[in-house]
Design an enzyme around this catalytic site. Structure first.
Site, PDB file in Angstrom:
ATOM      1  N   GLU A  12       1.262  -2.448  -6.787  1.00 52.95           N
ATOM      2  CA  GLU A  12      -0.098  -2.210  -6.316  1.00 52.95           C
ATOM      3  C   GLU A  12      -1.110  -2.792  -7.290  1.00 52.95           C
ATOM      4  O   GLU A  12      -2.165  -3.281  -6.884  1.00 52.95           O
ATOM      5  CB  GLU A  12      -0.335  -0.706  -6.146  1.00 52.95           C
ATOM      6  N   ARG A  52      -3.087  -0.551   1.362  1.00 55.39           N
ATOM      7  CA  ARG A  52      -3.323  -1.140   0.053  1.00 55.39           C
ATOM      8  C   ARG A  52      -3.470  -2.670   0.091  1.00 55.39           C
ATOM      9  O   ARG A  52      -3.081  -3.366  -0.829  1.00 55.39           O
ATOM     10  CB  ARG A  52      -2.222  -0.747  -0.934  1.00 55.39           C
ATOM     11  N   SER A 100      -1.910   3.680 -10.165  1.00 58.38           N
ATOM     12  CA  SER A 100      -0.589   3.589  -9.545  1.00 58.38           C
ATOM     13  C   SER A 100      -0.012   2.192  -9.724  1.00 58.38           C
ATOM     14  O   SER A 100      -0.684   1.187  -9.460  1.00 58.38           O
ATOM     15  CB  SER A 100      -0.679   3.913  -8.053  1.00 58.38           C
TER      16      SER A 100
END
Length: 294
Positions: A280, A160, A209
């Site tokens: 995130e 990520r 998310s």
């Protein structure tokens, strides 16, 4: 290049919150993108890219900088041999459609990521055990000084995240895929979409998310569920009753409401598990999370 002023960013984010951008542009070509980035440099403006708005939380006061939404040829996708070529602003759904029509597999997991090809590079987007790093060949990156192709190994793709810096914008991406029957691709996509619908609040306004999965036996969602946070609400924002790693705009939420929920989630995860969750979602504007009490 046309620069708009004081454009409400809530219109472009999937959560539907956020104040205005002091400057906003929709470049359609590489030349227009470079013009926009030089404009930002000359005006001393920070740069943000909105993409499809699915991984962004914009401050309620807005963003005192230039926001770009890539359009035109920068949002198209096509297949050349076994290579899927996508503009940085190309929606993943469009890129997947082109790949399937050409009988190229490997991009099916992107059906669960409601973003763009370029946004996927910046965060090494992934789902269901696959990510951009597994299929990306190279990316054309623009900044105020020019253009440069970056091979996959130069992009620093990790879980990520990437090595891309502020002010760098992905103009084009090349994915190297493998031949696969279109019917098989369609079947795999249908299976993944069913999994996503069963587990995530796909019919609610969220920004995807919230936290990265920590190095722990529990995922971020499972950890927050165990902390009793499903359905927890602050103002108009609510932690999803379906999946605790999503925040929903339940009733005219503000970005401040969402940040308050994130802070509470991090506090409980730290107190119960000793885990410091890392967000995130990308913050745009003056947003921050308070430090955890050690």
């Amino acid at each position: 290049m046309n620069v708009e002023r004081n454009v409400p960013l809530s219109r472009f984010t999937t959560i539907g919150t956020g104040g205005p951008a002091s400057a906003f542009a929709r470049p359609e070509t590489v030349d227009e993108l470079q013009d926009a980035l030089r404009f930002a440099r000359d005006e001393g403006l920070a740069v943000a890219v909105v993409g499809l708005g699915s991984n962004l939380l914009v401050a309620d006061e807005g963003f005192d900088g230039l926001v770009l939404k890539l359009a035109g040829e920068l949002a198209r996708a096509e297949v050349r041999g076994n290579v899927l070529v996508a503009g940085g602003g190309a929606p993943n759904a469009v890129a997947l459609h082109r790949a399937r029509a050409a009988g190229l597999g490997g991009f099916e997991f992107a059906c669960a990521i409601p973003g763009t090809a370029g946004g996927g590079v910046r965060m090494n987007a992934g789902a269901y055990g696959a990510d951009w790093a597994a299929i990306l060949d190279r990316a054309l990156v623009a900044d105020a000084d020019g253009l440069r192709w970056h091979a996959r190994d130069e992009l620093g793709l990790r879980y990520r995240r990437s090595a891309l810096r502020a002010g760098q914008v992905v103009a084009q991406v090349e994915f190297r895929l493998t031949p696969r029957a279109p019917d098989e691709i369609k079947r795999l996509v249908a299976e993944l979409q069913e999994q996503r619908k069963a587990a995530q609040p796909t019919n609610k306004r969220t920004y995807g998310s919230v936290f990265k999965n920590p190095d722990h036996a529990l995922s971020a969602g499972r950890m927050l569920e165990a902390c009793g946070l499903k359905g927890h609400r602050i103002g108009g924002a609510q932690i999803s009753p379906r999946h605790a790693n999503f925040i929903e705009n339940a009733d005219q939420a503000s970005s401040a409401d969402a940040v308050s929920l994130m802070a509470e989630a991090r506090r409980r995860a730290w107190e119960q598990y000793g885990v410091e969750l890392e967000h995130e979602v990308v913050f745009v504007g003056e947003l921050d999370l308070p430090p955890l009490a050690r």
